[in-house]
Design an enzyme around this catalytic site. Structure first.
Site, short mmCIF file in Angstrom:
data_model
loop_
_atom_site.label_atom_id
_atom_site.label_comp_id
_atom_site.label_asym_id
_atom_site.label_seq_id
_atom_site.Cartn_x
_atom_site.Cartn_y
_atom_site.Cartn_z
N SER A 154 9.63 2.99 2.68
CA SER A 154 8.93 2.46 1.50
C SER A 154 8.15 1.20 1.88
O SER A 154 7.30 1.24 2.75
CB SER A 154 9.94 2.22 0.37
OG SER A 154 9.31 2.10 -0.87
N ASP A 198 8.51 13.41 -4.58
CA ASP A 198 8.88 12.00 -4.68
C ASP A 198 8.13 11.40 -5.87
O ASP A 198 6.90 11.32 -5.86
CB ASP A 198 8.51 11.27 -3.38
CG ASP A 198 8.92 9.80 -3.37
OD1 ASP A 198 9.19 9.24 -4.45
OD2 ASP A 198 8.95 9.21 -2.27
N HIS A 226 13.09 9.74 -3.36
CA HIS A 226 12.50 8.68 -2.54
C HIS A 226 13.46 8.14 -1.49
O HIS A 226 13.06 7.33 -0.67
CB HIS A 226 12.05 7.54 -3.47
CG HIS A 226 11.19 6.50 -2.81
ND1 HIS A 226 9.97 6.79 -2.24
CD2 HIS A 226 11.37 5.17 -2.62
CE1 HIS A 226 9.44 5.70 -1.73
NE2 HIS A 226 10.28 4.70 -1.94
#
Length: 266
Positions: free
Chosen positions: A96, A217, A246
């Protein structure tokens, strides 16, 4: 100074082997998110783990909002950690926001990184002309308002949505690390992340990359992985995991570990 830095960010080095692998967690988690991944790599790698300054496991006194209002200071932290450990070359796995931190670090110091593996990465979350980031500005503002109004209620709603897959243990684990964060720091860093636009930096990358994306996601559309492949300056491949959510390191660690093994430099 080096020891203070390493202690502040809870830096750990585990495993054995000549090759160095950095595992960098994303927003709302800490280094514990990698626990199910570690056993696959500790026999052959020295693995560096650390906590982002916004993590609940880090003393909030270290968080300076005037410094961490862009991702540049997070990049400074990563590079300073690697310097303090005497690292000259490593493979880097970033989830991320840490995927983007790794990208920016590789632009500054390309010689440091043999490979970037980018999990659930997004250079921009907001939609733009000819770009689908996944969110409209109004949707993001609603998220911020919910965080501000009742952080506990927001976590209880947000955690299962982001986890995506039907894995209750992953929801509990992600909720735990979200609750560990100080709410004002969580909100501030969320604003920093969601307001970032790093599309213009992608072409400066010269390090080989592997983009890992789950099949579904909620926070990063599949089109973003293709955007990264097209625009990253280094040779880039894309791996689509046959799972949802995610946080595949929490929900599908065996599957993720298999893909990481393939992606890591031989």
């Amino acid at each position: 100074m080096a020891n203070t830095l390493l202690e502040a960010f809870n830096v750990r080095v585990v495993g054995s082997g000549d090759r160095i692998l950095v595992l960098a967690h994303g927003f709302g988690t800490d280094q514990s998110v990698w626990q199910r991944i570690l056993p696959f790599f500790t026999p052959n790698y020295r693995i560096i783990l650390y906590d982002l300054v916004c993590a609940g496991s880090v003393n909030p006194d270290y968080f300076d909002s005037t410094r961490y209002d862009t991702l540049d200071a997070f990049v400074d932290d990563l590079l300073n950690i690697l310097k303090a450990l005497g690292v000259h070359r490593c493979a880097y796995v970033g989830h991320s926001v840490s995927a983007m931190i790794g990208i920016l670090a590789s632009i500054r110091c390309p010689q440091l990184f043999s490979k970037l593996i980018l999990i659930g990465a997004s250079p921009r979350f907001l939609n733009d002309e000819n770009y689908h980031g996944g969110f409209e500005l109004g949707e993001i503002e609603e998220v911020f308002s919910a965080m501000e109004a009742n952080y506990e209620a927001w976590v209880n709603g947000f955690a299962p949505v982001l986890v995506g897959a039907d894995v209750p243990t992953a929801v509990r684990e992600f909720s735990r690390t979200l609750f560990n964060m100080r709410p004002d720091i969580s909100l501030f860093v969320s604003r920093t992340i969601f307001n970032s636009d790093l599309r213009g930096e992608l072409g400066k990358v010269r390090v080989p990359c592997c983009v890992i994306q789950t099949a579904k996601d909620v926070s990063v559309p599949a089109s973003v992985a293709e955007y990264l492949k097209t625009h990253l300056g280094g040779r880039t491949t894309v791996e689509i995991l046959r799972t949802e959510g995610h946080l595949p390191h929490l929900t599908a660690p065996v599957l993720l570990a298999q893909v990481l093994r393939r992606a890591l430099p031989r």
